[in-house]
Each structure stands twice: as structure tokens, then as C-alpha cells.
Motif scaffolding. Structure first.
Motif, PDB file in Angstrom:
ATOM      1  N   MET A 118      27.311 -19.891   6.645  1.00  0.00           N
ATOM      2  CA  MET A 118      26.076 -19.265   6.243  1.00  0.00           C
ATOM      3  C   MET A 118      25.435 -18.673   7.494  1.00  0.00           C
ATOM      4  N   ILE A 119      24.960 -17.441   7.379  1.00  0.00           N
ATOM      5  CA  ILE A 119      24.310 -16.756   8.498  1.00  0.00           C
ATOM      6  C   ILE A 119      22.819 -16.651   8.203  1.00  0.00           C
ATOM      7  N   VAL A 120      22.011 -17.040   9.192  1.00  0.00           N
ATOM      8  CA  VAL A 120      20.557 -16.871   9.098  1.00  0.00           C
ATOM      9  C   VAL A 120      20.219 -15.606   9.877  1.00  0.00           C
ATOM     10  N   PRO A 121      19.762 -14.563   9.176  1.00  0.00           N
ATOM     11  CA  PRO A 121      19.424 -13.327   9.895  1.00  0.00           C
ATOM     12  C   PRO A 121      18.185 -13.510  10.755  1.00  0.00           C
ATOM     13  N   ILE A 122      18.181 -12.843  11.880  1.00  0.00           N
ATOM     14  CA  ILE A 122      17.045 -12.859  12.808  1.00  0.00           C
ATOM     15  C   ILE A 122      16.338 -11.511  12.655  1.00  0.00           C
ATOM     16  N   PRO A 123      15.061 -11.514  12.224  1.00  0.00           N
ATOM     17  CA  PRO A 123      14.385 -10.251  11.896  1.00  0.00           C
ATOM     18  C   PRO A 123      13.781  -9.510  13.099  1.00  0.00           C
ATOM     19  N   PHE A 124      14.311  -9.749  14.285  1.00  0.00           N
ATOM     20  CA  PHE A 124      13.817  -9.058  15.476  1.00  0.00           C
ATOM     21  C   PHE A 124      14.961  -8.937  16.459  1.00  0.00           C
ATOM     22  N   ASP A 125      14.771  -8.090  17.443  1.00  0.00           N
ATOM     23  CA  ASP A 125      15.785  -7.925  18.478  1.00  0.00           C
ATOM     24  C   ASP A 125      15.507  -8.954  19.573  1.00  0.00           C
ATOM     25  N   PRO A 126      16.394  -9.949  19.758  1.00  0.00           N
ATOM     26  CA  PRO A 126      16.139 -10.971  20.773  1.00  0.00           C
ATOM     27  C   PRO A 126      16.025 -10.411  22.187  1.00  0.00           C
ATOM     28  N   ASP A 127      16.714  -9.298  22.476  1.00  0.00           N
ATOM     29  CA  ASP A 127      16.584  -8.688  23.800  1.00  0.00           C
ATOM     30  C   ASP A 127      15.163  -8.158  24.021  1.00  0.00           C
ATOM     31  N   ASP A 128      14.563  -7.597  22.972  1.00  0.00           N
ATOM     32  CA  ASP A 128      13.186  -7.112  23.082  1.00  0.00           C
ATOM     33  C   ASP A 128      12.214  -8.282  23.236  1.00  0.00           C
ATOM     34  N   ALA A 129      12.459  -9.353  22.500  1.00  0.00           N
ATOM     35  CA  ALA A 129      11.536 -10.491  22.510  1.00  0.00           C
ATOM     36  C   ALA A 129      11.676 -11.352  23.765  1.00  0.00           C
ATOM     37  N   TRP A 130      12.913 -11.590  24.204  1.00  0.00           N
ATOM     38  CA  TRP A 130      13.140 -12.564  25.270  1.00  0.00           C
ATOM     39  C   TRP A 130      13.820 -11.989  26.502  1.00  0.00           C
ATOM     40  N   GLY A 131      14.031 -10.697  26.544  1.00  0.00           N
ATOM     41  CA  GLY A 131      14.718 -10.089  27.673  1.00  0.00           C
ATOM     42  C   GLY A 131      16.214 -10.002  27.413  1.00  0.00           C
ATOM     43  N   HIS A 132      16.845  -9.014  28.020  1.00  0.00           N
ATOM     44  CA  HIS A 132      18.280  -8.800  27.807  1.00  0.00           C
ATOM     45  C   HIS A 132      19.090  -9.946  28.395  1.00  0.00           C
ATOM     46  N   LYS A 133      20.002 -10.461  27.594  1.00  0.00           N
ATOM     47  CA  LYS A 133      20.929 -11.507  28.029  1.00  0.00           C
ATOM     48  C   LYS A 133      22.273 -11.232  27.394  1.00  0.00           C
ATOM     49  N   SER A 134      23.321 -11.720  28.016  1.00  0.00           N
ATOM     50  CA  SER A 134      24.643 -11.568  27.421  1.00  0.00           C
ATOM     51  C   SER A 134      24.785 -12.455  26.192  1.00  0.00           C
ATOM     52  N   ALA A 135      24.039 -13.547  26.143  1.00  0.00           N
ATOM     53  CA  ALA A 135      24.034 -14.444  24.975  1.00  0.00           C
ATOM     54  C   ALA A 135      22.669 -15.112  24.895  1.00  0.00           C
ATOM     55  N   HIS A 136      22.128 -15.180  23.702  1.00  0.00           N
ATOM     56  CA  HIS A 136      20.843 -15.847  23.482  1.00  0.00           C
ATOM     57  C   HIS A 136      21.093 -17.205  22.833  1.00  0.00           C
ATOM     58  N   HIS A 137      21.028 -18.258  23.636  1.00  0.00           N
ATOM     59  CA  HIS A 137      21.144 -19.622  23.137  1.00  0.00           C
ATOM     60  C   HIS A 137      19.762 -20.038  22.660  1.00  0.00           C
ATOM     61  N   VAL A 138      19.692 -20.564  21.436  1.00  0.00           N
ATOM     62  CA  VAL A 138      18.401 -20.912  20.848  1.00  0.00           C
ATOM     63  C   VAL A 138      18.436 -22.318  20.273  1.00  0.00           C
ATOM     64  N   ALA A 139      17.244 -22.875  20.119  1.00  0.00           N
ATOM     65  CA  ALA A 139      17.062 -24.168  19.464  1.00  0.00           C
ATOM     66  C   ALA A 139      15.835 -24.042  18.579  1.00  0.00           C
ATOM     67  N   GLY A 140      15.751 -24.878  17.584  1.00  0.00           N
ATOM     68  CA  GLY A 140      14.587 -24.851  16.706  1.00  0.00           C
ATOM     69  C   GLY A 140      14.871 -25.550  15.402  1.00  0.00           C
ATOM     70  N   THR A 141      14.281 -25.016  14.332  1.00  0.00           N
ATOM     71  CA  THR A 141      14.472 -25.609  13.008  1.00  0.00           C
ATOM     72  C   THR A 141      14.739 -24.520  11.974  1.00  0.00           C
ATOM     73  N   VAL A 142      15.514 -24.890  10.983  1.00  0.00           N
ATOM     74  CA  VAL A 142      15.734 -24.083   9.794  1.00  0.00           C
ATOM     75  C   VAL A 142      15.460 -25.018   8.629  1.00  0.00           C
ATOM     76  N   ALA A 143      14.485 -24.653   7.805  1.00  0.00           N
ATOM     77  CA  ALA A 143      14.076 -25.497   6.674  1.00  0.00           C
ATOM     78  C   ALA A 143      13.697 -26.899   7.154  1.00  0.00           C
TER      79      ALA A 143
END
Length: 139
Positions: free
Chosen positions: A1-26
Motif C-alpha cells: 500500500m502506498i501513502v501519497p505525499i501531497p507536497f514536494d519533499p524537496d520544496d518542504a525540507w530541502g533537496h536530498k537524494s532520499a527523504h527518510h521520514v518518521a511519524g504516524t499513519v492512522a
């Protein structure tokens, strides 16, 4: 299952080769890497996460994600300056999983009693990053 991200992570957090994230889903903890899919950026929820979670494809759920691990703004000025002076090393560092970033920073910070080692360790870290190495060799 893929959770779409409704924004460009490079715009939000700066350009990176990979955006490692943590948080919650539901409301359940999640860690992952934002990747590109047909519909844009998203994170994959694997079978182990989906098991008994009650979330099905197409469900609307609350998603909270933040960049994982130390970010540029968290770095000591000397480390930040070294990474900014070598953009390829800095980009590689930014794309590493938090484990590797923390390991480099812990190794550098372990020079409190021998401050003369700090600058050479920063240089060594930058050289390793420029060479595409995630960690320093044992020893």
C-alpha cells in the motif's frame, strides 16, 4: 500500500537524494523513505505494518511525517561548514538513514577530551561521504 505525499519533499525540507521520514499513519508509528511513484511522492506501508491495522487501500487517514534524524539545522557549525563546502558530500550525508548520520556525528562528538581530533575527523567524514561511503571502516 502506498501513502501519497501531497507536497514536494524537496520544496518542504530541502533537496536530498532520499527523504527518510518518521511519524504516524492512522495513529500508528511508521518510518520510511519517500519515493516517486506514478502519482507522485509517497511511502510504502509494508505487509508487517498493514497487518491488523484496520487500514485498507483507499481509506482516508491522518498522516503526520517529519524528516528523520539530524538535519542540517541540527549540526554543529564546523560540521555544517564542512558539508556546505563540499556539496556532493553534503547531499550524500542528507540522503543517509539517520543511523549513519548519527554514527558520524557521534564519532565526531566523541572528541570532547581530545579536541585536536575533531577537525581531522570532520575531514575524514567528508572524504568518506564524497567517496559514497555510508560509514567509516572498522578500527
Amino acid at each position: 500500500m502506498i501513502v501519497p505525499i501531497p507536497f514536494d519533499p524537496d520544496d518542504a525540507w530541502g533537496h536530498k537524494s532520499a527523504h527518510h521520514v518518521a511519524g504516524t499513519v492512522a495513529g500508528r508509528g511508521v518510518r520510511g523513505v519517500i519515493e516517486s511513484y506514478d502519482g507522485g511522492p509517497g511511502i510504502v506501508l509494508g505487509a508487517a505494518w498493514r497487518r491488523d491495522c484496520g487500514v485498507r487501500a483507499g481509506d482516508q487517514v491522518s498522516v503526520i511525517l517529519v524528516p528523520e534524524g539530524p538535519q542540517r539545522g541540527d549540526l554543529a557549525p564546523d560540521v555544517l561548514e564542512a558539508l556546505e563546502a563540499e556539496p556532493a558530500a553534503g547531499l550524500f550525508f542528507d540522503g543517509l538513514a539517520q543511523f549513519y548520520r548519527k554514527a558520524f556525528l557521534t564519532w565526531i562528538d566523541a572528541t570532547k577530551r581530545r579536541p585536536e581530533l575533531r577537525a581531522p575527523r570532520i575531514v575524514e567524514m567528508v572524504d568518506l561521504l564524497k567517496a559514497g561511503k555510508k560509514e567509516r571502516p572498522p578500527g
